[in-house]
Write a protein that holds these residues in place. Structure first.
Motif, PDB file in Angstrom:
ATOM      1  N   LYS B 183       0.804  -1.368   0.126  1.00 30.08           N
ATOM      2  CA  LYS B 183      -0.213  -0.204   0.043  1.00 30.08           C
ATOM      3  C   LYS B 183       0.815   1.269   0.069  1.00 30.08           C
ATOM      4  O   LYS B 183       0.788   2.285  -0.926  1.00 30.08           O
ATOM      5  CB  LYS B 183      -0.965  -0.044   1.273  1.00 30.08           C
ATOM      6  CG  LYS B 183      -2.039   0.989   1.172  1.00 30.08           C
ATOM      7  CD  LYS B 183      -3.117   0.706   2.280  1.00 30.08           C
ATOM      8  CE  LYS B 183      -4.049   1.622   2.493  1.00 30.08           C
ATOM      9  NZ  LYS B 183      -4.718   1.970   3.658  1.00 30.08           N
ATOM     10  N   GLU B 184       1.962   1.277   0.684  1.00 30.01           N
ATOM     11  CA  GLU B 184       2.759   2.339   1.083  1.00 30.01           C
ATOM     12  C   GLU B 184       3.308   2.535  -0.449  1.00 30.01           C
ATOM     13  O   GLU B 184       3.709   4.005  -0.678  1.00 30.01           O
ATOM     14  CB  GLU B 184       3.872   2.059   2.007  1.00 30.01           C
ATOM     15  CG  GLU B 184       4.643   3.002   2.447  1.00 30.01           C
ATOM     16  CD  GLU B 184       4.774   3.389   3.804  1.00 30.01           C
ATOM     17  OE1 GLU B 184       5.102   4.617   4.311  1.00 30.01           O
ATOM     18  OE2 GLU B 184       4.519   2.621   4.380  1.00 30.01           O
ATOM     19  N   HIS B 185       3.719   1.756  -1.143  1.00 31.01           N
ATOM     20  CA  HIS B 185       4.391   2.029  -2.340  1.00 31.01           C
ATOM     21  C   HIS B 185       3.267   1.890  -3.621  1.00 31.01           C
ATOM     22  O   HIS B 185       3.875   1.808  -4.675  1.00 31.01           O
ATOM     23  CB  HIS B 185       5.547   0.921  -2.677  1.00 31.01           C
ATOM     24  CG  HIS B 185       6.689   1.218  -1.539  1.00 31.01           C
ATOM     25  ND1 HIS B 185       6.719   0.496  -0.533  1.00 31.01           N
ATOM     26  CD2 HIS B 185       7.815   1.970  -1.516  1.00 31.01           C
ATOM     27  CE1 HIS B 185       7.686   0.759   0.354  1.00 31.01           C
ATOM     28  NE2 HIS B 185       8.292   1.750  -0.154  1.00 31.01           N
ATOM     29  N   SER B 186       2.158   1.686  -3.281  1.00 27.59           N
ATOM     30  CA  SER B 186       1.122   1.527  -4.158  1.00 27.59           C
ATOM     31  C   SER B 186       1.627   0.494  -5.282  1.00 27.59           C
ATOM     32  O   SER B 186       1.411   1.152  -6.489  1.00 27.59           O
ATOM     33  CB  SER B 186       0.646   2.950  -4.837  1.00 27.59           C
ATOM     34  OG  SER B 186       1.579   3.604  -5.155  1.00 27.59           O
ATOM     35  N   ALA B 187       1.910  -0.564  -4.680  1.00 23.50           N
ATOM     36  CA  ALA B 187       2.285  -1.740  -5.776  1.00 23.50           C
ATOM     37  C   ALA B 187       1.202  -2.777  -5.781  1.00 23.50           C
ATOM     38  O   ALA B 187       0.536  -2.937  -4.775  1.00 23.50           O
ATOM     39  CB  ALA B 187       3.543  -2.153  -5.158  1.00 23.50           C
ATOM     40  N   THR B 188       1.218  -3.351  -6.672  1.00 25.57           N
ATOM     41  CA  THR B 188       0.406  -4.499  -6.832  1.00 25.57           C
ATOM     42  C   THR B 188       0.961  -5.744  -6.177  1.00 25.57           C
ATOM     43  O   THR B 188       2.413  -5.764  -6.407  1.00 25.57           O
ATOM     44  CB  THR B 188       0.211  -4.890  -8.470  1.00 25.57           C
ATOM     45  OG1 THR B 188      -0.393  -3.889  -8.979  1.00 25.57           O
ATOM     46  CG2 THR B 188      -0.868  -6.095  -8.645  1.00 25.57           C
ATOM     47  N   LEU B 189       0.259  -6.502  -5.289  1.00 22.92           N
ATOM     48  CA  LEU B 189       1.022  -7.666  -4.747  1.00 22.92           C
ATOM     49  C   LEU B 189       0.452  -9.014  -5.061  1.00 22.92           C
ATOM     50  O   LEU B 189      -0.676  -9.325  -5.169  1.00 22.92           O
ATOM     51  CB  LEU B 189       0.501  -7.331  -2.961  1.00 22.92           C
ATOM     52  CG  LEU B 189       0.924  -8.524  -2.143  1.00 22.92           C
ATOM     53  CD1 LEU B 189       2.482  -8.512  -2.020  1.00 22.92           C
ATOM     54  CD2 LEU B 189       0.535  -8.024  -0.787  1.00 22.92           C
ATOM     55  N   VAL B 190       1.443  -9.943  -5.286  1.00 21.24           N
ATOM     56  CA  VAL B 190       0.883 -11.342  -5.724  1.00 21.24           C
ATOM     57  C   VAL B 190       1.582 -12.070  -4.539  1.00 21.24           C
ATOM     58  O   VAL B 190       2.916 -12.181  -4.339  1.00 21.24           O
ATOM     59  CB  VAL B 190       1.600 -11.741  -6.907  1.00 21.24           C
ATOM     60  CG1 VAL B 190       1.319 -13.091  -7.132  1.00 21.24           C
ATOM     61  CG2 VAL B 190       1.095 -11.003  -8.077  1.00 21.24           C
ATOM     62  N   ILE B 191       0.656 -12.834  -4.004  1.00 19.96           N
ATOM     63  CA  ILE B 191       1.341 -13.867  -3.065  1.00 19.96           C
ATOM     64  C   ILE B 191       1.006 -15.208  -3.199  1.00 19.96           C
ATOM     65  O   ILE B 191      -0.131 -15.620  -3.616  1.00 19.96           O
ATOM     66  CB  ILE B 191       0.450 -13.606  -1.525  1.00 19.96           C
ATOM     67  CG1 ILE B 191       0.697 -12.274  -0.822  1.00 19.96           C
ATOM     68  CG2 ILE B 191       1.157 -14.666  -0.537  1.00 19.96           C
ATOM     69  CD1 ILE B 191      -0.083 -11.738   0.207  1.00 19.96           C
ATOM     70  N   ALA B 192       2.192 -15.890  -3.435  1.00 16.00           N
ATOM     71  CA  ALA B 192       2.017 -17.449  -3.764  1.00 16.00           C
ATOM     72  C   ALA B 192       2.152 -18.215  -2.547  1.00 16.00           C
ATOM     73  O   ALA B 192       3.023 -18.164  -1.818  1.00 16.00           O
ATOM     74  CB  ALA B 192       3.085 -17.717  -4.922  1.00 16.00           C
ATOM     75  N   THR B 193       1.155 -19.059  -2.389  1.00 16.94           N
ATOM     76  CA  THR B 193       1.119 -19.744  -1.175  1.00 16.94           C
ATOM     77  C   THR B 193       0.158 -20.963  -0.833  1.00 16.94           C
ATOM     78  O   THR B 193      -0.771 -20.908  -2.162  1.00 16.94           O
ATOM     79  CB  THR B 193       0.678 -18.841   0.126  1.00 16.94           C
ATOM     80  OG1 THR B 193       1.097 -19.593   1.285  1.00 16.94           O
ATOM     81  CG2 THR B 193      -0.836 -18.226   0.066  1.00 16.94           C
ATOM     82  N   HIS B 194       0.480 -21.973  -0.136  1.00 13.46           N
ATOM     83  CA  HIS B 194      -0.527 -22.952  -0.329  1.00 13.46           C
ATOM     84  C   HIS B 194      -1.056 -22.914   1.361  1.00 13.46           C
ATOM     85  O   HIS B 194      -1.634 -24.109   1.893  1.00 13.46           O
ATOM     86  CB  HIS B 194      -0.203 -24.244  -0.545  1.00 13.46           C
ATOM     87  CG  HIS B 194       1.172 -24.899   0.232  1.00 13.46           C
ATOM     88  ND1 HIS B 194       2.420 -24.600  -0.442  1.00 13.46           N
ATOM     89  CD2 HIS B 194       1.400 -25.370   1.421  1.00 13.46           C
ATOM     90  CE1 HIS B 194       3.367 -25.229   0.513  1.00 13.46           C
ATOM     91  NE2 HIS B 194       2.580 -25.695   1.428  1.00 13.46           N
ATOM     92  N   ASP B 195      -0.623 -22.024   2.023  1.00 10.49           N
ATOM     93  CA  ASP B 195      -0.990 -21.740   3.739  1.00 10.49           C
ATOM     94  C   ASP B 195      -2.154 -21.150   3.754  1.00 10.49           C
ATOM     95  O   ASP B 195      -2.493 -20.117   3.506  1.00 10.49           O
ATOM     96  CB  ASP B 195       0.365 -20.994   4.178  1.00 10.49           C
ATOM     97  CG  ASP B 195      -0.011 -20.860   5.619  1.00 10.49           C
ATOM     98  OD1 ASP B 195      -0.866 -21.433   6.257  1.00 10.49           O
ATOM     99  OD2 ASP B 195       1.109 -20.588   6.360  1.00 10.49           O
ATOM    100  N   ALA B 196      -3.174 -21.939   4.336  1.00  8.95           N
ATOM    101  CA  ALA B 196      -4.606 -21.195   4.528  1.00  8.95           C
ATOM    102  C   ALA B 196      -4.587 -20.240   5.529  1.00  8.95           C
ATOM    103  O   ALA B 196      -5.652 -19.395   5.286  1.00  8.95           O
ATOM    104  CB  ALA B 196      -5.217 -22.386   4.817  1.00  8.95           C
ATOM    105  N   ARG B 197      -3.534 -19.925   6.192  1.00  7.40           N
ATOM    106  CA  ARG B 197      -3.500 -18.760   7.120  1.00  7.40           C
ATOM    107  C   ARG B 197      -3.530 -17.504   6.408  1.00  7.40           C
ATOM    108  O   ARG B 197      -3.759 -16.372   6.837  1.00  7.40           O
ATOM    109  CB  ARG B 197      -2.313 -18.942   8.208  1.00  7.40           C
ATOM    110  CG  ARG B 197      -2.423 -20.078   9.048  1.00  7.40           C
ATOM    111  CD  ARG B 197      -1.289 -20.461   9.871  1.00  7.40           C
ATOM    112  NE  ARG B 197      -0.108 -20.343   9.085  1.00  7.40           N
ATOM    113  CZ  ARG B 197       1.091 -20.415   9.661  1.00  7.40           C
ATOM    114  NH1 ARG B 197       1.305 -20.780  10.944  1.00  7.40           N
ATOM    115  NH2 ARG B 197       2.235 -20.825   9.031  1.00  7.40           N
ATOM    116  N   VAL B 198      -2.872 -17.623   5.326  1.00  8.00           N
ATOM    117  CA  VAL B 198      -2.687 -16.422   4.560  1.00  8.00           C
ATOM    118  C   VAL B 198      -3.944 -15.959   4.076  1.00  8.00           C
ATOM    119  O   VAL B 198      -4.293 -14.671   4.246  1.00  8.00           O
ATOM    120  CB  VAL B 198      -1.960 -16.652   3.406  1.00  8.00           C
ATOM    121  CG1 VAL B 198      -1.834 -15.254   2.204  1.00  8.00           C
ATOM    122  CG2 VAL B 198      -0.333 -17.100   3.657  1.00  8.00           C
ATOM    123  N   ALA B 199      -4.893 -16.924   3.796  1.00  3.95           N
ATOM    124  CA  ALA B 199      -6.310 -16.346   3.175  1.00  3.95           C
ATOM    125  C   ALA B 199      -6.971 -15.699   4.413  1.00  3.95           C
ATOM    126  O   ALA B 199      -7.516 -14.735   4.232  1.00  3.95           O
ATOM    127  CB  ALA B 199      -6.973 -17.491   2.811  1.00  3.95           C
TER     128      ALA B 199
END
Lengths: 401, 233
Positions: B183-199
Motif C-alpha cells: 500500500k505504501e508503495h502503491s504496488a500490486t501484490l502477488v502472494i504465492a502460497t498454499h498456506d490457509a493462514r494467508v487467506a
C-alpha cells in the motif's frame, strides 16, 4: 559498495578457504619469484664482472676454466703464460688494452691478484681510504676483504701460497695495506689487489737459489692470463683464432663461455621451475575447487542477484573479481616470500658480496609473477563463472528450504 | 497491471503449463495457490521476465514482456519487480545495509543511502542496519528481505510462501507487513502460497478482495472469476 568491495567481502566470508588458497598460491608464486631472482642475481653478477672484457688470453686448457678463474675468481687457473707473449699481444692493432692478471697466493682465502692499475680503472673502482700502490708489496683491499679481516691502512700481512686458505705462508714477504676500495658490488670486493711485480717478487725470492738464478727467473716472468679489450668489435672474428693458432696461448670469450655456463645451470633451474609450475598448478586447482564450491553454495544468492536485476555478466564479473582478489593478495605474499628467501639465503651462505646484491630487486622478468597469478586465478574462475551463467534462476526459486 | 491471455510455458519438450487468463488492476492483490508442480513458480518467473512465454500475451506494468530479452529484461526487472523469496537469501557476509545496497549494485544504479535508511526505518529494522545478516532473527531477516524487495519502489511485489516457516501470530504479522508495504508503495501484490493462514489473514487485514488464482497441473484454459469472498485453498 562497488564490485571490488563486494568481491572482497565474499572472499573473506569464507576465511579458512581464502587463507588456504592464498597460502597455496603464495608458495607457488614465491618459488617462482625465488628462481627468477636467483637467476637474475647470477646473470647480473656475471654481466657486471665481465663487462668490457672482450677476450681472456691464458694458458691452453678449458676456456671456461680460464674465465671462471681469471674474471670471476671462482676456479683455479689452467696454468701460466710468459709475460713476453702477453706483451706481444699489445702490438696487435686489434687490441686496445691488455690487463695482466697474476694469481697464486691468498690472504685467508681471499685471492691476491697481481695486476696493473688499469685493472682498477677498468672496474671503475674508487678508494674509500688511502691510495693505490706505487711500489711492489703494497696492496689495495676490496671492501669485503677489509671488512671481514679488519685490516687497517699501514698494517702488514703475509700471503699464503695457493688460492684457498691454509697454504704455505710466505712469512718473509710482508704486504702493506695502502688503500681500501669502496664497496663495488662486483668481484673486486673479494680481492686483494697489488702490482704484478709483487707476485713475481714473492715467488722469485722464494724459489731463486742465488742472485744469478734470480736474474734468470726475471727473464722468464709469467702471468696467469691477460684481460683484453678490442679496438673494434670485428676483432671478435679474427683475434681469438689468431691467438689460438699462432701462439702457445688460448683466447676465451667471456660472453660465449658464460652463455654456455648459464645453459648448463639452466638444466638445474628448469627442474626447479617445473617444480614451481607444479605448485602453481596445484594452487590453481585449489582456487578452482574453492570457487566451484562457492558458486554451488551461493547458487541461491547468485540467483537472487539475478532476481534483483543483475545481468549474468555482472555476476560473472563478481566471481572473476573474487578470483582476482585472491590472485592479488597471493602475488603480494608470494613476491614478499621469494624476496625474503633470497635475502635469507644470501645471508646464510654469505653470498651478499659475491652474487647477491643487497636490498630488494625488481628485475623486469619478475612481472611474470603477478601476471601468472592473474592467469592462474582467471583460469580457475572460468568454469565456475560459466556455471554461474548457466544457473537456472527459476529452478532455484522452486528450491524450498 | 497484470494481463495474461492464453499464457503457456513448457520446460523443454514437456507438457506445456497452461495458465488461466487474468487481469489484475493497479494496486490489486493476487493470491496464487496450487499444489507443487502446478506452475506457481513458473507463473512468478513469467511475471518477473525471468522466462519468456512460448505462447500467449503477457503484459506487466504496461510492458509487453515478450518484447524484452537479456539485459533489457534484467533492467526492467530491477525497476519494476520486488521479490520476497521463501528462502530469504540475505548475504550472511554482509551487513543489513550492504544487503540492501546490493540491490543497487545488481541493478547497476548508484546507491541511494537516504532511501535505504528510509525503507529500513519504515519496516522497523533501522537499528539493525550495521548488523551482519547472519545475526538476525527469522522475523528481523524477513523484514530486511521485504525492505530489499520494496527498495526500488517496484510496481509489482511477488511474495513466495511468505508464511512458510512462521507461527500463527507471526504469519498474520507477515501478511499485514506485506499489505502495508504494498500500500505504501502503491504496488500490486502477488502472494504465492498454499498456506490457509494467508487467506485468513487477508480477510482479517484488508477490505480489498483478493483475486484468487488457483493452479492445477492440468488446468484448462478458462477465465477466473474474481474472488467471491469464499476462499478455496
Amino acid at each position: 559498495m562497488s564490485t571490488l568491495a563486494y568481491a572482497w567481502r565474499y572472499v573473506w566470508a569464507r576465511p579458512m578457504a581464502a587463507l588456504l588458497n592464498v597460502l597455496l598460491l603464495s608458495l607457488g608464486l614465491g618459488s617462482m619469484t625465488f628462481l627468477l631472482l636467483v637467476s637474475h642475481h647470477v646473470e647480473r653478477a656475471f654481466d657486471r664482472d665481465l663487462a668490457g672484457i672482450d677476450v681472456v688470453v691464458g694458458a691452453k686448457g678449458s676456456p671456461m676454466q680460464l674465465i671462471l678463474s681469471g674474471v670471476l675468481h671462482l676456479d683455479v687457473p689452467p696454468g701460466n703464460v710468459p709475460m713476453a707473449a702477453v706483451n706481444a699481444l699489445k702490438a696487435n692493432p686489434l687490441v686496445a688494452q691488455v690487463i695482466p692478471i697474476s694469481l697464486g697466493d691468498n690472504l685467508q682465502g681471499y685471492r691476491i691478484v697481481g695486476t696493473s692499475l688499469s685493472y682498477l680503472s677498468h672496474y671503475q673502482a674508487t678508494l674509500a681510504q688511502g691510495r693505490v700502490w706505487d711500489a711492489p708489496m703494497q696492496v689495495v683491499l676490496g671492501a669485503t676483504v677489509a671488512r671481514t679481516l679488519g685490516l687497517q691502512l699501514g698494517q702488514k700481512f703475509a700471503g699464503a701460497h695457493g688460492l684457498g686458505a691454509g697454504g704455505h705462508a710466505h712469512g718473509d714477504h710482508a704486504f702493506t695495506v695502502v688503500g681500501v676500495l669502496a664497496p663495488h658490488g662486483g668481484v673486486i670486493d673479494r680481492l686483494v689487489i697489488t702490482d704484478s711485480a709483487s707476485v713475481w717478487k714473492v715467488h722469485e725470492d722464494a724459489h731463486a737459489l742465488d742472485d744469478q738464478d734470480r736474474l734468470a727467473l726475471e727473464d722468464e716472468r709469467e702471468v696467469t692470463m691477460a684481460l683484453v679489450r678490442y679496438t673494434s668489435p670485428l676483432a671478435a672474428v679474427t683475434f681469438p683464432r689468431w691467438v689460438n693458432t699462432t701462439t702457445e696461448m688460448q683466447a676465451a670469450a667471456p660472453a660465449l663461455e658464460v652463455t654456455r655456463l648459464l645453459h648448463m645451470l639452466g638444466l638445474g633451474t628448469d627442474v626447479l621451475r617445473a617444480f614451481a609450475g607444479m605448485l602453481l598448478f596445484t594452487a590453481g586447482l585449489s582456487v578452482f575447487i574453492a570457487l566451484w564450491n562457492a558458486v554451488r553454495e551461493r547458487r541461491g544468492d547468485l540467483a537472487l542477484l539475478r532476481m534483483l536485476g543483475a545481468p549474468a555478466s555482472r555476476i560473472g564479473l563478481l566471481l572473476m573479481t573474487e578470483a582476482l582478489w585472491l590472485a592479488l593478495v597471493s602475488a603480494l605474499c608470494g613476491l614478499a616470500l621469494g624476496q625474503a628467501f633470497v635475502l635469507g639465503l644470501g645471508w646464510v651462505l654469505g653470498l651478499e658480496s659475491q652474487l647477491m646484491a643487497t636490498g630488494l630487486l625488481w628485475p623486469p622478468t619478475l612481472w611474470v609473477v603477478p601476471v601468472l597469478a592473474v592467469l592462474v586465478a582467471l583460469g580457475a574462475a572460468l568454469l565456475p563463472v560459466w556455471q554461474a551463467y548457466q544457473s537456472d534462476v527459476l529452478q532455484l526459486l522452486q528450491t524450498k528450504e | 497491471m497484470i494481463q495474461t491471455q492464453q499464457l503457456q510455458f513448457a520446460y523443454g519438450e514437456g507438457q506445456p503449463l497452461v495458465f488461466p487468463d487474468v487481469a489484475v488492476p493497479h494496486g490489486g492483490l493476487v493470491l496464487l495457490s496450487g499444489l507443487s508442480g502446478s506452475g506457481k513458480s513458473t507463473w512468478l518467473a513469467l511475471l518477473a521476465a525471468l522466462v519468456k512465454p512460448q505462447q500467449g500475451a503477457l503484459t506487466v506494468a504496461g510492458q509487453d514482456l515478450r518484447a524484452l530479452s537479456g539485459r533489457s529484461a534484467d533492467a526492467w526487472r530491477a525497476r519494476n519487480i520486488g521479490f520476497l523469496p521463501q528462502k530469504l537469501y540475505l548475504s550472511a557476509a554482509l551487513t543489513v545495509q550492504h544487503n540492501l545496497e546490493l540491490a543497487y549494485w545488481a541493478a547497476g544504479l548508484p546507491v541511494d543511502r537516504p532511501r535505504v535508511r528510509q525503507v529500513l526505518a519504515q519496516l522497523g529494522v533501522a537499528q539493525w542496519a550495521q548488523r551482519l545478516a547472519s545475526q538476525l532473527s527469522g522475523g528481523q531477516a524477513q523484514r530486511v528481505a521485504l525492505a530489499r524487495a520494496v527498495l526500488m519502489q517496484p510496481r509489482l511485489i511477488l511474495a513466495d510462501e511468505p508464511t512458510a516457516s512462521l507461527d500463527d501470530a507471526a504469519a498474520q504479522g507477515a501478511v499485514q507487513m506485506l499489505l502495508s508495504a504494498a500500500k505504501e508503495h502503491s504496488a500490486t501484490l502477488v502472494i504465492a502460497t498454499h498456506d490457509a493462514r494467508v487467506a485468513q489473514a487477508l480477510v482479517a487485514c484488508t477490505a480489498v478482495a483478493p483475486i484468487l488464482l488457483h493452479l492445477s497441473p492440468a488446468w484448462p484454459t478458462s477465465a477466473l472469476s474474481p474472488a467471491t469472498g469464499r476462499l478455496q485453498v
